[in-house]
Design a protein around this motif. Structure first.
Motif, short mmCIF file in Angstrom:
data_model
loop_
_atom_site.label_atom_id
_atom_site.label_comp_id
_atom_site.label_asym_id
_atom_site.label_seq_id
_atom_site.Cartn_x
_atom_site.Cartn_y
_atom_site.Cartn_z
N MET A 70 26.72 -38.57 3.21
CA MET A 70 27.76 -37.65 3.59
C MET A 70 27.55 -36.33 2.84
SD MET A 70 31.75 -38.48 3.63
CE MET A 70 32.85 -37.41 2.81
N ASN A 71 27.57 -35.27 3.55
CA ASN A 71 27.38 -33.95 2.97
C ASN A 71 28.73 -33.43 2.47
OD1 ASN A 71 26.62 -31.41 2.26
ND2 ASN A 71 25.63 -30.91 4.21
N LEU A 72 28.85 -33.24 1.16
CA LEU A 72 30.12 -32.84 0.56
C LEU A 72 30.52 -31.42 0.95
CD1 LEU A 72 29.84 -34.37 -3.01
CD2 LEU A 72 31.12 -35.23 -1.06
N ILE A 73 29.56 -30.55 1.14
CA ILE A 73 29.89 -29.17 1.50
C ILE A 73 30.50 -29.11 2.89
CG2 ILE A 73 28.93 -26.85 1.86
CD1 ILE A 73 28.92 -27.81 -1.06
N LYS A 74 29.96 -29.87 3.82
CA LYS A 74 30.51 -29.88 5.17
C LYS A 74 31.90 -30.51 5.22
CE LYS A 74 26.15 -29.94 7.68
NZ LYS A 74 25.29 -30.70 8.59
N SER A 75 32.14 -31.46 4.34
CA SER A 75 33.42 -32.17 4.31
C SER A 75 34.44 -31.50 3.41
CB SER A 75 33.20 -33.60 3.84
OG SER A 75 32.27 -34.25 4.68
N SER A 76 34.13 -30.34 2.85
CA SER A 76 35.03 -29.71 1.89
C SER A 76 36.37 -29.34 2.53
CB SER A 76 34.39 -28.48 1.26
OG SER A 76 34.15 -27.48 2.24
N LYS A 77 36.38 -28.96 3.81
CA LYS A 77 37.64 -28.63 4.48
C LYS A 77 38.54 -29.86 4.57
CE LYS A 77 36.14 -24.76 7.30
NZ LYS A 77 36.03 -24.22 8.65
N ILE A 78 37.97 -31.00 4.85
CA ILE A 78 38.75 -32.24 4.93
C ILE A 78 39.33 -32.58 3.56
CG2 ILE A 78 38.60 -34.73 5.34
CD1 ILE A 78 36.47 -34.10 7.46
N PHE A 79 38.51 -32.45 2.50
CA PHE A 79 38.99 -32.73 1.15
C PHE A 79 40.10 -31.76 0.75
CE2 PHE A 79 34.52 -34.47 0.39
CZ PHE A 79 34.92 -35.77 0.63
N PHE A 80 39.95 -30.49 1.13
CA PHE A 80 40.96 -29.48 0.82
C PHE A 80 42.27 -29.82 1.53
CE2 PHE A 80 43.16 -25.49 1.77
CZ PHE A 80 43.36 -25.04 0.48
N ILE A 81 42.21 -30.20 2.78
CA ILE A 81 43.41 -30.54 3.55
C ILE A 81 44.11 -31.76 2.96
CG2 ILE A 81 44.23 -31.35 5.81
CD1 ILE A 81 42.08 -29.49 7.05
N VAL A 82 43.34 -32.79 2.64
CA VAL A 82 43.92 -34.00 2.05
C VAL A 82 44.56 -33.68 0.70
CG1 VAL A 82 43.36 -36.27 1.08
CG2 VAL A 82 42.41 -35.59 3.28
N SER A 83 43.88 -32.87 -0.11
CA SER A 83 44.43 -32.49 -1.41
C SER A 83 45.71 -31.68 -1.24
CB SER A 83 43.42 -31.65 -2.20
OG SER A 83 42.28 -32.41 -2.50
#
Length: 88
Positions: free
Chosen positions: A1-14
């Motif tokens: 899983m590429n963390l940079i591509k998923s950063s928007k998802i992590f930001f939204i969840v946070s």
């Protein structure tokens, strides 16, 4: 899983978790214990088990005010009060 591509998802969840926490504090408030609200907590080990009403009467007679809460377990009690006013 590429963390940079998923950063928007992590930001939204946070953001959702943080907003839920802030909303909970605003709606329910903070439960301030004796550490922040002031008062006295006494932990006493006694030889026998007492009824909470008996403990309430003894403590009220001893300190001059009724305790805020009483917790008892076997031969141990915890008494919390807003402040102590000794009669003696």
């Amino acid at each position: 899983m590429n963390l940079i591509k998923s950063s928007k998802i992590f930001f939204i969840v946070s953001a959702i978790v943080i907003l839920a926490g802030i909303a909970t504090i605003l709606v329910a408030g903070l439960n301030q214990d004796i550490d922040f609200a002031g008062g006295t907590a006494m932990h006493v080990r006694i030889g026998k088990q007492f009824d909470n009403n008996e403990i309430n009467a003894i403590v009220t007679d001893a300190i001059g005010i009724a305790p805020s809460s009483i917790s008892s377990f076997e031969a141990k009690i915890r008494v919390r009060s807003k402040g102590l006013i000794f009669n003696r």
